[in-house]
Design a protein around this motif. Structure first.
Motif, PDB file in Angstrom:
ATOM      1  N   ASP A  79       0.827  -1.208   0.000  1.00  0.00           N
ATOM      2  CA  ASP A  79       0.000   0.000   0.000  1.00  0.00           C
ATOM      3  C   ASP A  79       0.864   1.262   0.000  1.00  0.00           C
ATOM      4  O   ASP A  79       0.538   2.247  -0.671  1.00  0.00           O
ATOM      5  CB  ASP A  79      -0.942   0.002   1.207  1.00  0.00           C
ATOM      6  CG  ASP A  79      -2.035  -1.054   1.094  1.00  0.00           C
ATOM      7  OD1 ASP A  79      -2.268  -1.545  -0.046  1.00  0.00           O
ATOM      8  OD2 ASP A  79      -2.645  -1.390   2.132  1.00  0.00           O
ATOM      9  N   ALA A  80       1.966   1.232   0.747  1.00  0.00           N
ATOM     10  CA  ALA A  80       2.871   2.395   0.762  1.00  0.00           C
ATOM     11  C   ALA A  80       3.506   2.596  -0.612  1.00  0.00           C
ATOM     12  O   ALA A  80       3.594   3.728  -1.107  1.00  0.00           O
ATOM     13  CB  ALA A  80       3.947   2.214   1.824  1.00  0.00           C
ATOM     14  N   GLN A  81       3.934   1.494  -1.234  1.00  0.00           N
ATOM     15  CA  GLN A  81       4.502   1.603  -2.580  1.00  0.00           C
ATOM     16  C   GLN A  81       3.455   2.100  -3.563  1.00  0.00           C
ATOM     17  O   GLN A  81       3.756   2.912  -4.446  1.00  0.00           O
ATOM     18  CB  GLN A  81       5.049   0.253  -3.037  1.00  0.00           C
ATOM     19  CG  GLN A  81       6.323  -0.153  -2.371  1.00  0.00           C
ATOM     20  CD  GLN A  81       6.791  -1.531  -2.815  1.00  0.00           C
ATOM     21  OE1 GLN A  81       6.069  -2.257  -3.477  1.00  0.00           O
ATOM     22  NE2 GLN A  81       8.001  -1.880  -2.438  1.00  0.00           N
ATOM     23  N   TRP A  82       2.232   1.620  -3.441  1.00  0.00           N
ATOM     24  CA  TRP A  82       1.170   2.043  -4.348  1.00  0.00           C
ATOM     25  C   TRP A  82       0.892   3.536  -4.173  1.00  0.00           C
ATOM     26  O   TRP A  82       0.630   4.243  -5.149  1.00  0.00           O
ATOM     27  CB  TRP A  82      -0.091   1.224  -4.131  1.00  0.00           C
ATOM     28  CG  TRP A  82      -1.214   1.622  -5.016  1.00  0.00           C
ATOM     29  CD1 TRP A  82      -2.425   2.097  -4.645  1.00  0.00           C
ATOM     30  CD2 TRP A  82      -1.238   1.610  -6.455  1.00  0.00           C
ATOM     31  NE1 TRP A  82      -3.196   2.371  -5.742  1.00  0.00           N
ATOM     32  CE2 TRP A  82      -2.486   2.083  -6.857  1.00  0.00           C
ATOM     33  CE3 TRP A  82      -0.312   1.250  -7.423  1.00  0.00           C
ATOM     34  CZ2 TRP A  82      -2.838   2.207  -8.197  1.00  0.00           C
ATOM     35  CZ3 TRP A  82      -0.669   1.369  -8.746  1.00  0.00           C
ATOM     36  CH2 TRP A  82      -1.920   1.836  -9.114  1.00  0.00           C
ATOM     37  N   ALA A  83       0.945   4.036  -2.929  1.00  0.00           N
ATOM     38  CA  ALA A  83       0.746   5.477  -2.700  1.00  0.00           C
ATOM     39  C   ALA A  83       1.840   6.276  -3.398  1.00  0.00           C
ATOM     40  O   ALA A  83       1.560   7.315  -4.018  1.00  0.00           O
ATOM     41  CB  ALA A  83       0.719   5.771  -1.208  1.00  0.00           C
ATOM     42  N   GLU A  84       3.091   5.795  -3.322  1.00  0.00           N
ATOM     43  CA  GLU A  84       4.186   6.484  -4.007  1.00  0.00           C
ATOM     44  C   GLU A  84       3.998   6.438  -5.523  1.00  0.00           C
ATOM     45  O   GLU A  84       4.219   7.436  -6.216  1.00  0.00           O
ATOM     46  CB  GLU A  84       5.526   5.840  -3.642  1.00  0.00           C
ATOM     47  CG  GLU A  84       5.946   6.055  -2.217  1.00  0.00           C
ATOM     48  CD  GLU A  84       7.216   5.298  -1.859  1.00  0.00           C
ATOM     49  OE1 GLU A  84       7.928   4.857  -2.781  1.00  0.00           O
ATOM     50  OE2 GLU A  84       7.484   5.153  -0.663  1.00  0.00           O
ATOM     51  N   VAL A  85       3.581   5.295  -6.018  1.00  0.00           N
ATOM     52  CA  VAL A  85       3.361   5.155  -7.468  1.00  0.00           C
ATOM     53  C   VAL A  85       2.224   6.070  -7.910  1.00  0.00           C
ATOM     54  O   VAL A  85       2.308   6.700  -8.968  1.00  0.00           O
ATOM     55  CB  VAL A  85       3.081   3.678  -7.828  1.00  0.00           C
ATOM     56  CG1 VAL A  85       2.575   3.544  -9.244  1.00  0.00           C
ATOM     57  CG2 VAL A  85       4.332   2.849  -7.634  1.00  0.00           C
ATOM     58  N   LYS A  86       1.170   6.159  -7.105  1.00  0.00           N
ATOM     59  CA  LYS A  86       0.052   7.049  -7.445  1.00  0.00           C
ATOM     60  C   LYS A  86       0.521   8.498  -7.535  1.00  0.00           C
ATOM     61  O   LYS A  86       0.121   9.237  -8.429  1.00  0.00           O
ATOM     62  CB  LYS A  86      -1.069   6.935  -6.410  1.00  0.00           C
ATOM     63  CG  LYS A  86      -2.048   5.848  -6.689  1.00  0.00           C
ATOM     64  CD  LYS A  86      -3.214   5.955  -5.717  1.00  0.00           C
ATOM     65  CE  LYS A  86      -4.259   4.929  -6.014  1.00  0.00           C
ATOM     66  NZ  LYS A  86      -5.374   4.993  -5.079  1.00  0.00           N
ATOM     67  N   LYS A  87       1.384   8.909  -6.580  1.00  0.00           N
ATOM     68  CA  LYS A  87       1.917  10.281  -6.615  1.00  0.00           C
ATOM     69  C   LYS A  87       2.727  10.493  -7.881  1.00  0.00           C
ATOM     70  O   LYS A  87       2.617  11.534  -8.534  1.00  0.00           O
ATOM     71  CB  LYS A  87       2.784  10.559  -5.391  1.00  0.00           C
ATOM     72  CG  LYS A  87       2.016  10.689  -4.104  1.00  0.00           C
ATOM     73  CD  LYS A  87       2.949  10.915  -2.932  1.00  0.00           C
ATOM     74  CE  LYS A  87       2.216  10.889  -1.611  1.00  0.00           C
ATOM     75  NZ  LYS A  87       3.140  11.006  -0.479  1.00  0.00           N
ATOM     76  N   ALA A  88       3.547   9.511  -8.238  1.00  0.00           N
ATOM     77  CA  ALA A  88       4.355   9.626  -9.461  1.00  0.00           C
ATOM     78  C   ALA A  88       3.459   9.676 -10.693  1.00  0.00           C
ATOM     79  O   ALA A  88       3.715  10.452 -11.626  1.00  0.00           O
ATOM     80  CB  ALA A  88       5.330   8.457  -9.562  1.00  0.00           C
ATOM     81  N   ILE A  89       2.407   8.885 -10.700  1.00  0.00           N
ATOM     82  CA  ILE A  89       1.471   8.886 -11.838  1.00  0.00           C
ATOM     83  C   ILE A  89       0.784  10.238 -11.939  1.00  0.00           C
ATOM     84  O   ILE A  89       0.665  10.805 -13.030  1.00  0.00           O
ATOM     85  CB  ILE A  89       0.447   7.743 -11.694  1.00  0.00           C
ATOM     86  CG1 ILE A  89       1.126   6.389 -11.913  1.00  0.00           C
ATOM     87  CG2 ILE A  89      -0.705   7.919 -12.668  1.00  0.00           C
ATOM     88  CD1 ILE A  89       0.240   5.203 -11.583  1.00  0.00           C
ATOM     89  N   GLU A  90       0.317  10.762 -10.804  1.00  0.00           N
ATOM     90  CA  GLU A  90      -0.357  12.062 -10.821  1.00  0.00           C
ATOM     91  C   GLU A  90       0.592  13.161 -11.287  1.00  0.00           C
ATOM     92  O   GLU A  90       0.199  14.050 -12.052  1.00  0.00           O
ATOM     93  CB  GLU A  90      -0.923  12.374  -9.436  1.00  0.00           C
ATOM     94  CG  GLU A  90      -2.103  11.514  -9.056  1.00  0.00           C
ATOM     95  CD  GLU A  90      -2.508  11.670  -7.597  1.00  0.00           C
ATOM     96  OE1 GLU A  90      -1.909  12.510  -6.880  1.00  0.00           O
ATOM     97  OE2 GLU A  90      -3.422  10.951  -7.171  1.00  0.00           O
TER      98      GLU A  90
END
Length: 173
Positions: free
Chosen positions: A90-101
């Motif tokens: 979940d923490a990695q996914w949050a970082e990936v979401k920020k990078a995607i945004e």
């Protein structure tokens, strides 16, 4: 007891939209394996069948053996492994979401900038209908201006009088 799986949590339609065409066969094979596994899991009951100990007590002649087995069976608890990875995922996914945004914002800004450039180019006269004056008005830095900035033929910046470099001629001799 572990949570009972009732259906696949994978959105296969959304996943197939993102898979390149040359990888579709691999995705189809993976989906078939996943569906086969899900069918095998759903074919079994959620709880193991209950053992009728009374039948075994009547049919086994050794006293206490069935009671011993029953006690050991009921004491047996197979632990389900603790979930230690979900928080990290979940923490990695949050970082990936920020990078995607961030990427989407940058891409949208670039799209807006390039759309403005496209509209300005489309607003110009077609090159086959442009005169030298129209070209000078559209591209003032690139057009020839014989009155304000006279140049010699071939009008290349390297061939102009102000572009003389004595080091280049000394190295040539």
């Amino acid at each position: 007891m572990a949570k009972r799986i009732s259906q696949s949590s994978v959105n296969w339609a959304a996943l197939s939209e993102r898979v390149p065409s040359e990888q579709r066969a691999n995705l189809t094979a993976f989906k078939a394996k996943s569906d086969a596994y899900l069918r095998r899991v759903l074919a079994n009951p959620p709880e193991p069948p209950k053992i009728n100990w009374a039948v075994y007590k009547q049919s086994v002649p050794i006293p206490g053996m069935v009671d011993n087995f029953q006690k050991q069976y009921e004491a047996l608890k197979i632990p389900f492994p603790a979930d230690t990875q979900t928080a990290q995922v979940d923490a990695q996914w949050a970082e990936v979401k920020k990078a995607i945004e961030s990427f989407v914002q940058t891409a949208n800004a670039n799209i807006t900038k390039y759309e403005k450039e496209i509209s300005s180019v489309q607003a110009l006269l077609p090159y086959d209908q442009m005169t030298m004056e129209d070209y000078r008005d559209a591209y003032p830095n690139e057009a020839l201006d014989p009155l304000n900035k006279p140049t010699f033929w071939p009008h290349d910046p390297n061939d102009q009088p102000g572009n003389y470099k004595p080091e280049a001629t000394q190295a040539a001799h």
